[in-house]
Design a protein around this motif. Structure first.
Motif, PDB file in Angstrom:
ATOM      1  N   GLN A  90       0.991  -1.021  -0.003  1.00  0.00           N
ATOM      2  CA  GLN A  90       0.040  -0.171  -0.131  1.00  0.00           C
ATOM      3  C   GLN A  90       0.732   1.249   0.129  1.00  0.00           C
ATOM      4  O   GLN A  90       0.559   2.270  -0.496  1.00  0.00           O
ATOM      5  CB  GLN A  90      -0.892   0.236   1.120  1.00  0.00           C
ATOM      6  CG  GLN A  90      -2.156  -0.949   1.047  1.00  0.00           C
ATOM      7  CD  GLN A  90      -2.866  -0.784   2.452  1.00  0.00           C
ATOM      8  OE1 GLN A  90      -2.456  -0.681   3.470  1.00  0.00           O
ATOM      9  NE2 GLN A  90      -4.146  -0.868   2.153  1.00  0.00           N
ATOM     10  N   GLU A 140      -7.613  -4.062  -0.265  1.00  0.00           N
ATOM     11  CA  GLU A 140      -7.009  -2.900   0.146  1.00  0.00           C
ATOM     12  C   GLU A 140      -5.643  -3.037  -0.780  1.00  0.00           C
ATOM     13  O   GLU A 140      -4.960  -1.802  -0.525  1.00  0.00           O
ATOM     14  CB  GLU A 140      -6.371  -3.481   1.848  1.00  0.00           C
ATOM     15  CG  GLU A 140      -7.573  -2.997   2.629  1.00  0.00           C
ATOM     16  CD  GLU A 140      -6.836  -3.268   4.033  1.00  0.00           C
ATOM     17  OE1 GLU A 140      -6.499  -2.330   4.770  1.00  0.00           O
ATOM     18  OE2 GLU A 140      -6.713  -4.274   4.684  1.00  0.00           O
ATOM     19  N   ASP A 141      -5.491  -3.904  -1.584  1.00  0.00           N
ATOM     20  CA  ASP A 141      -4.297  -3.626  -2.380  1.00  0.00           C
ATOM     21  C   ASP A 141      -4.536  -2.728  -3.679  1.00  0.00           C
ATOM     22  O   ASP A 141      -3.798  -2.235  -4.225  1.00  0.00           O
ATOM     23  CB  ASP A 141      -3.745  -5.009  -2.951  1.00  0.00           C
ATOM     24  CG  ASP A 141      -4.920  -5.780  -3.583  1.00  0.00           C
ATOM     25  OD1 ASP A 141      -6.124  -5.754  -3.335  1.00  0.00           O
ATOM     26  OD2 ASP A 141      -4.755  -6.772  -4.628  1.00  0.00           O
ATOM     27  N   LEU A 173      -7.572   2.395  -0.471  1.00  0.00           N
ATOM     28  CA  LEU A 173      -6.866   2.625   0.904  1.00  0.00           C
ATOM     29  C   LEU A 173      -7.909   3.374   1.643  1.00  0.00           C
ATOM     30  O   LEU A 173      -8.702   4.277   0.980  1.00  0.00           O
ATOM     31  CB  LEU A 173      -5.774   3.365   0.905  1.00  0.00           C
ATOM     32  CG  LEU A 173      -5.078   3.885   2.066  1.00  0.00           C
ATOM     33  CD1 LEU A 173      -4.707   2.717   2.978  1.00  0.00           C
ATOM     34  CD2 LEU A 173      -3.873   4.829   1.921  1.00  0.00           C
TER      35      LEU A 173
END
Length: 433
Positions: free
Chosen positions: A20, A259-260, A263
Motif C-alpha cells: 500500500q 486494500e491492495d 486505501l
C-alpha cells in the motif's frame, strides 16, 4: 474456503502495508505531475509528493469531493491523455451534470480482478450461470459485474434491468445460479415470482450479489428466505471504480475492502478528522492503482466503520460494516438525525407488514412532520379496523422509540408503493428547505 486470488486476498498484513505504501507514493507522484487540480491543491498546502512516505502521512493529503469532479467536468481530473482512455462511464447525478470517469486498459483489468474476487465470495465459479440484472450503459454496475464474471469463466446472462416476468422466465429456463442486482429489485423479483406461481424450488439459484443501495440485515433474511439463496452485499461507486471495492464473504460480518487497490479511512463528516477503527463516520477512499482517474481521499458520503478483527474466512483485508446510510440521505427532523435504514430495521421486526415502505417528510408551519407509509400483508388488510389500528400504533411506537421523535404511520394496501427495477426511492421530502 474458495478464493479467486489467494496470494493477494490472504496476504500477511505487513506485506499488504508495504504494498500500500509503495502504491500510495506512486499515486501521489502521478496526480501531482499529471493533474493540475491536485498540483494546485498541494501547493496551497505547501505539500510536495516526497512528503508522503507512509500510511500515517495520509492525513496530510487534501480531500477530494464530488463537487471537484463536477467542477472539472468532464475530463479535468484525468491523469492520462484521452488516447489512453478506452472506456467512459458516468454516474447519474440528481442535480446538474454527471460525474465522468475514465478507464485505461489497466483500470479495466483491475476492475475485472476485484469483481472476480467479489463474485467468488458469493460462490460463483466457472460452472456458474450469472444472471446480471444490473443496468448496462453509463451506469457502472452491469459491465463491472459482466467482466468480473467473464474473468472467472462463468456463463454470463447479460439480461440487464427491467422486464421482470421475462427475468423470471430466463432464471428458470436458463438455470441461473447467481443473481446480481439491487436488493430492492431482488425482493421485487421474489414478489412477482410468487404472483406467477413460480417457487424458489423451481429455480437453480444458489447465491446473489446485491448492492448500489444500503440494505438491512432483515432485508437480507427476506431475500434469502424467499429466493432460497446466500445473499451478500457488494459495494462500489463509479468515481472509485464501480462495484467491487468491497464485498461480504459468507461469514457475513462486514465487507472486505480490497486494500491492495483501495486505501480506506473513516472521518468525522463535520470536521474531517480521522476516526479510529470501530467508530462510525464517513468512508474516505484513496485509489492505489487507478491510472485514468486516480483520486486522493475521496469523500464517499457513505456512513460505516472499520472492523479490524481478523475474519474466519482467512482473508486478511480489513472489513467495513454494513452501511448505515449516506450523509446526504440523512434527514434532519426537528434537530434529530434520521436515516431510512433505522426505520427499515423497525419495520422488518414487525409481523404483517410487507418489505415496502416510503418516508414522507413535510413542513407544517415551522414544524417538520415525518410520516411513514407501510404496506401491510393481504391477510390483515381486510381485517377489522381495531386490529389495523393496533398494528399502526405498534409500528408508530417502535419507530418513535428508535428515533426519539414523533412520527405518523399510514398503513396502505398491498402493491400500493411503487416498485423499483433499480435503486428504490425510499424518501419523498416535500419541504422547501
Amino acid at each position: 474456503m474458495t478464493y479467486w486470488n489467494e496470494r493477494y486476498e490472504c496476504m500477511p498484513r505487513s506485506e499488504l502495508h508495504a504494498l500500500q505504501e509503495e502504491r500510495l507514493r506512486a499515486t501521489v507522484s502521478r496526480v501531482y505531475h499529471e493533474v493540475p487540480f491536485y498540483r494546485h491543491a498541494f501547493q496551497k498546502l505547501g505539500l510536495m509528493p516526497g512528503d508522503i512516505q507512509t500510511l500515517g502521512d495520509l492525513v496530510k493529503l487534501p480531500f477530494t469531493t464530488k463537487n471537484d469532479l463536477r467542477d472539472n467536468y468532464p475530463y479535468g481530473l484525468f491523469a492520462v491523455p484521452m488516447s489512453e482512455v478506452v472506456r467512459l462511464h458516468a454516474s447519474s447525478g440528481t442535480t446538474g451534470k454527471p460525474t465522468v470517469v475514465g478507464y485505461t486498459r489497466h483500470d479495466l483489468d483491475v476492475w475485472a480482478e476485484v469483481m472476480a474476487r467479489s463474485l467468488t465470495c458469493c460462490g460463483a465459479g466457472k460452472h456458474s450461470k450469472i444472471q446480471n440484472a444490473y443496468g448496462y450503459g453509463l451506469f457502472t454496475g452491469g459491465l463491472g459485474v459482466h467482466y468480473g464474471a467473464e474473468r472467472i469463466g462463468a456463463s454470463v446472462i447479460p439480461v440487464s434491468g427491467g422486464h421482470t416476468k421475462r427475468q423470471i422466465m430466463i432464471m428458470k429456463d436458463f438455470g441461473s445460479t447467481i443473481l446480481t442486482c439491487t436488493p430492492s429489485y431482488a425482493l421485487y423479483l421474489a414478489e412477482v415470482m410468487e404472483e406467477m406461481g413460480v417457487s424458489k424450488d423451481d429455480l437453480s439459484l444458489e447465491g446473489g450479489l446485491f448492492g448500489a443501495e444500503p440494505w438491512s440485515e432483515n432485508l437480507r433474511k427476506q431475500i434469502e428466505g424467499r429466493l432460497g439463496i446466500l445473499a451478500l452485499d457488494v459495494y462500489g461507486l463509479s468515481e472509485i471504480i464501480g462495484p467491487g471495492v468491497a464485498v461480504e464473504c459468507p461469514v457475513k460480518e462486514g465487507l472486505h475492502v480490497w486494500e491492495d487497490h483501495f486505501l480506506v479511512e473513516i472521518v468525522d463528516p463535520e470536521t474531517g478528522e480521522q476516526l479510529p477503527p470501530g467508530k462510525y463516520g464517513e468512508l474516505v477512499i484513496t485509489t492505489l492503482t487507478k491510472e485514468a482517474l486516480p483520486l486522493l481521499r475521496y469523500r464517499t458520503r457513505d456512513i460505516t466503520r472499520i472492523i479490524q478483527e481478523p475474519c474466519s474466512c482467512g482473508r486478511t483485508h480489513i472489513k467495513i460494516d454494513r452501511f448505515q446510510g449516506r450523509t446526504d440521505d440523512m434527514l434532519v427532523i426537528r434537530g434529530v438525525n434520521v436515516f431510512p435504514s433505522q426505520i427499515e430495521e423497525v419495520l422488518f421486526r414487525i409481523s404483517h407488514t410487507e418489505p415496502f415502505y416510503q418516508i414522507i417528510v413535510d413542513r407544517k408551519g415551522q414544524l417538520d412532520e415525518l410520516e411513514v407509509w407501510v404496506e401491510i400483508s393481504e391477510d390483515v388488510f381486510s381485517d377489522e379496523i381495531r386490529k389495523l389500528e393496533k398494528l399502526e400504533e405498534e409500528i408508530r411506537r417502535e419507530i418513535e422509540a428508535v428515533l426519539g421523535i414523533s412520527v405518523k404511520v399510514k398503513l396502505v394496501e398491498p402493491k400500493t408503493i411503487e416498485r423499483s427495477e433499480g435503486k428504490a426511492t425510499r424518501v419523498i421530502d416535500r419541504r422547501q428547505l
